[in-house]
Design a protein around this motif. Structure first.
Motif, PDB file in Angstrom:
ATOM      1  N   GLY A  48      64.520  52.435  43.582  1.00 41.20           N
ATOM      2  CA  GLY A  48      64.051  51.223  44.446  1.00 41.20           C
ATOM      3  C   GLY A  48      64.268  49.935  43.787  1.00 41.20           C
ATOM      4  O   GLY A  48      64.495  49.035  44.419  1.00 41.20           O
ATOM      5  N   PRO A  70      64.062  55.212  55.581  1.00 45.68           N
ATOM      6  CA  PRO A  70      64.615  55.955  54.318  1.00 45.68           C
ATOM      7  C   PRO A  70      65.677  56.997  54.730  1.00 45.68           C
ATOM      8  O   PRO A  70      65.283  57.775  55.386  1.00 45.68           O
ATOM      9  CB  PRO A  70      63.167  56.427  53.468  1.00 45.68           C
ATOM     10  CG  PRO A  70      62.175  55.510  54.068  1.00 45.68           C
ATOM     11  CD  PRO A  70      62.823  54.925  55.561  1.00 45.68           C
ATOM     12  N   TRP A 122      60.486  45.833  49.394  1.00 42.42           N
ATOM     13  CA  TRP A 122      61.293  46.835  48.380  1.00 42.42           C
ATOM     14  C   TRP A 122      60.432  46.815  46.961  1.00 42.42           C
ATOM     15  O   TRP A 122      61.055  47.381  46.151  1.00 42.42           O
ATOM     16  CB  TRP A 122      62.549  46.424  48.050  1.00 42.42           C
ATOM     17  CG  TRP A 122      63.694  46.634  49.324  1.00 42.42           C
ATOM     18  CD1 TRP A 122      63.874  48.138  49.466  1.00 42.42           C
ATOM     19  CD2 TRP A 122      63.975  46.011  50.243  1.00 42.42           C
ATOM     20  NE1 TRP A 122      64.936  48.043  50.720  1.00 42.42           N
ATOM     21  CE2 TRP A 122      64.911  46.898  51.047  1.00 42.42           C
ATOM     22  CE3 TRP A 122      63.996  44.464  50.621  1.00 42.42           C
ATOM     23  CZ2 TRP A 122      65.527  46.326  52.241  1.00 42.42           C
ATOM     24  CZ3 TRP A 122      64.739  44.214  51.704  1.00 42.42           C
ATOM     25  CH2 TRP A 122      65.401  44.910  52.540  1.00 42.42           C
ATOM     26  N   SER A 124      57.719  48.768  46.584  1.00 39.00           N
ATOM     27  CA  SER A 124      56.905  50.062  46.992  1.00 39.00           C
ATOM     28  C   SER A 124      57.638  50.967  48.009  1.00 39.00           C
ATOM     29  O   SER A 124      58.526  50.466  48.564  1.00 39.00           O
ATOM     30  CB  SER A 124      55.685  49.788  47.136  1.00 39.00           C
ATOM     31  OG  SER A 124      55.241  49.244  48.330  1.00 39.00           O
ATOM     32  N   PRO A 125      57.619  52.242  47.580  1.00 38.52           N
ATOM     33  CA  PRO A 125      58.280  53.160  48.638  1.00 38.52           C
ATOM     34  C   PRO A 125      57.494  52.657  49.961  1.00 38.52           C
ATOM     35  O   PRO A 125      56.514  52.259  50.238  1.00 38.52           O
ATOM     36  CB  PRO A 125      57.866  54.588  47.965  1.00 38.52           C
ATOM     37  CG  PRO A 125      57.411  54.428  46.764  1.00 38.52           C
ATOM     38  CD  PRO A 125      56.917  52.679  46.469  1.00 38.52           C
ATOM     39  N   TRP A 131      62.422  55.312  49.943  1.00 37.08           N
ATOM     40  CA  TRP A 131      62.706  53.829  49.858  1.00 37.08           C
ATOM     41  C   TRP A 131      63.445  53.346  51.089  1.00 37.08           C
ATOM     42  O   TRP A 131      64.665  53.975  51.346  1.00 37.08           O
ATOM     43  CB  TRP A 131      63.510  53.602  48.592  1.00 37.08           C
ATOM     44  CG  TRP A 131      62.683  53.644  47.283  1.00 37.08           C
ATOM     45  CD1 TRP A 131      62.609  55.015  46.636  1.00 37.08           C
ATOM     46  CD2 TRP A 131      61.622  52.802  46.840  1.00 37.08           C
ATOM     47  NE1 TRP A 131      61.734  54.795  45.527  1.00 37.08           N
ATOM     48  CE2 TRP A 131      61.213  53.832  45.647  1.00 37.08           C
ATOM     49  CE3 TRP A 131      61.492  51.445  46.770  1.00 37.08           C
ATOM     50  CZ2 TRP A 131      60.422  52.827  44.679  1.00 37.08           C
ATOM     51  CZ3 TRP A 131      60.458  50.785  45.960  1.00 37.08           C
ATOM     52  CH2 TRP A 131      60.105  51.728  44.883  1.00 37.08           C
TER      53      TRP A 131
END
Ligand SMILES: [Zn+2]
Length: 392
Positions: A48, A70, A122, A124-125, A131
């Motif tokens: 990440g 993702p 970007w 946090s997931p 990600w």
């Protein structure tokens, strides 16, 4: 939040090595997965951070970035196509996507260089895990990306490309460069997950060139795609199916070389409905209907001649400019007369080549056009045909 877990130094060799190891050792990973849960969570956080750092770096280069779902090549936003974009008052009820409140906003319009928006995307997931990958919208970034691919299993070159030593898109590009007696300038380059290359080239700033060149698929050569206006490329270090896009050459993007520009201009302005390769034309040159040859074997050979004449015009010194333009128009007129080049394309190419001189006040656009017409009509009266070799 655990600072020690998420705030590793992203540029250390260890974080790169662990990500590489996790992607290359995928077959053995399953046996050790449960015991390395902590380390995989940590490498996910590293991933990440690498994505965020890369996205910010691209923005710093003036490249517009967008998030990808993702593990997927599709844009993360918008999450709906334009055709099912619910208007606030529409049957779909209030629009869940606030960006679309005044009409649908597609991924290209959402691509950004804004560090705050990038950091939000970007840091946090994604809500459903994983990600967001990073992509670069080529159009607003004024980039033209050449995408050379490798053949899939059982994929063989078409007749035109059944040549000694030609097995993939890189070979085809090298062959095209040889034909044009030109080089493939080194530039910012990414190795794709399939083992092909993305070469990033900058488009000239003179006019809205990025809007003129189409996305192409196989049009300039076998296993060569290009991305320009309306396109995007998956960027490093995005990883899909455990395979990572990796930067091979980190230099600034070089200018798109003239010979490739000429070829792309030709395929972007000529429709080839009978070909399997797909071209999405971005504009029609001078509004003219294509008269003359379709882009194919003949114009590939003519492209080298065109590139030479363009260089002649661009390099002409004061006092010689009108003469050199006339000579170039004469030469291209001969190719048009020999049905090796499209008339409207030739005019446009020459107008573009002389644009710098017109801008510098050497002469007016009308004077340039007069010289071009005069040279071309003289040339067309003395047609020159190009041998197309065994491929024809
Ligand atoms: Zn929408």
């Amino acid at each position: 939040m655990s600072t020690t877990d998420t705030h590793t130094t992203r540029s250390t060799a260890s974080s790169t090595a662990s990500s590489t190891a996790s992607s290359t050792a995928s077959s053995t990973a399953s046996s050790t997965r449960s015991s390395s849960m902590r380390s995989s969570m940590r490498s996910a956080a590293d991933y990440g951070e690498q994505l965020l750092a890369a996205a910010l770096e691209y923005a710093g280069r003036g490249w517009h970035v967008l998030p990808l779902r993702p593990g997927d090549k599709r844009p993360a936003v918008p999450d709906h196509p334009a055709t099912s974009c619910a208007t606030p008052a529409g049957p779909g009820g209030p629009n869940r996507d606030p960006r679309c409140h005044a009409g649908h906003v597609g991924w290209q319009q959402r691509a950004t260089t804004d560090p705050d928006r990038i950091t939000r995307a970007w840091s946090s997931p994604a809500p459903r895990g994983g990600w967001y990958g990073v992509a670069i919208a080529t159009g607003p970034s004024r980039l033209l990306v050449i995408d050379t691919d490798t053949p899939k299993d059982g994929q063989h070159p078409p007749a035109r490309w059944q040549l000694p030593g030609v097995v993939d898109g890189e070979d085809v590009l090298a062959y095209l460069a040889d034909e044009a007696r030109a080089a493939i300038p080194e530039t910012y380059t990414v190795r794709t997950r399939s083992g092909g290359l993305h070469r990033y080239y900058l488009l000239p700033d003179l006019d809205d060139e990025s809007q003129r060149l189409a996305n192409t698929s196989g049009a300039i050569g076998w296993l060569i795609d290009t991305r320009a206006a309306g396109g995007y490329v998956v960027a490093a270090p995005t990883t899909i199916d455990r395979r990572r896009y990796a930067v091979l050459d980190d230099r600034a993007a070089s200018a798109l070389p003239c010979w490739l520009h000429v070829q792309l201009r030709q395929v972007s302005s000529t429709r080839r409905p009978d070909q399997t390769a797909t071209v999405r034309p971005a504009f029609d040159i001078l509004g003219a209907s294509p008269a003359g040859p379709a882009v194919g074997e003949v114009t590939r050979y003519a492209a080298a001649a065109v590139a030479g004449e363009v260089q002649r015009v661009q390099a002409a010194q004061p006092g010689r400019r009108n003469h050199e333009l006339f000579v170039a128009a004469l030469a291209l007129g001969q190719l048009v007369g020999g049905n090796a080049l499209n008339h409207a394309q030739a005019v446009q190419v020459l107008l573009d080549a002389v644009a710098g001189h017109v801008g510098a006040g050497a002469f007016t656009a009308a004077e340039a056009l007069g010289t071009i017409r005069s040279g071309m009509s003289k040339g067309q009266a003395e047609p020159r045909r190009i041998r197309t070799g065994s491929a024809a």
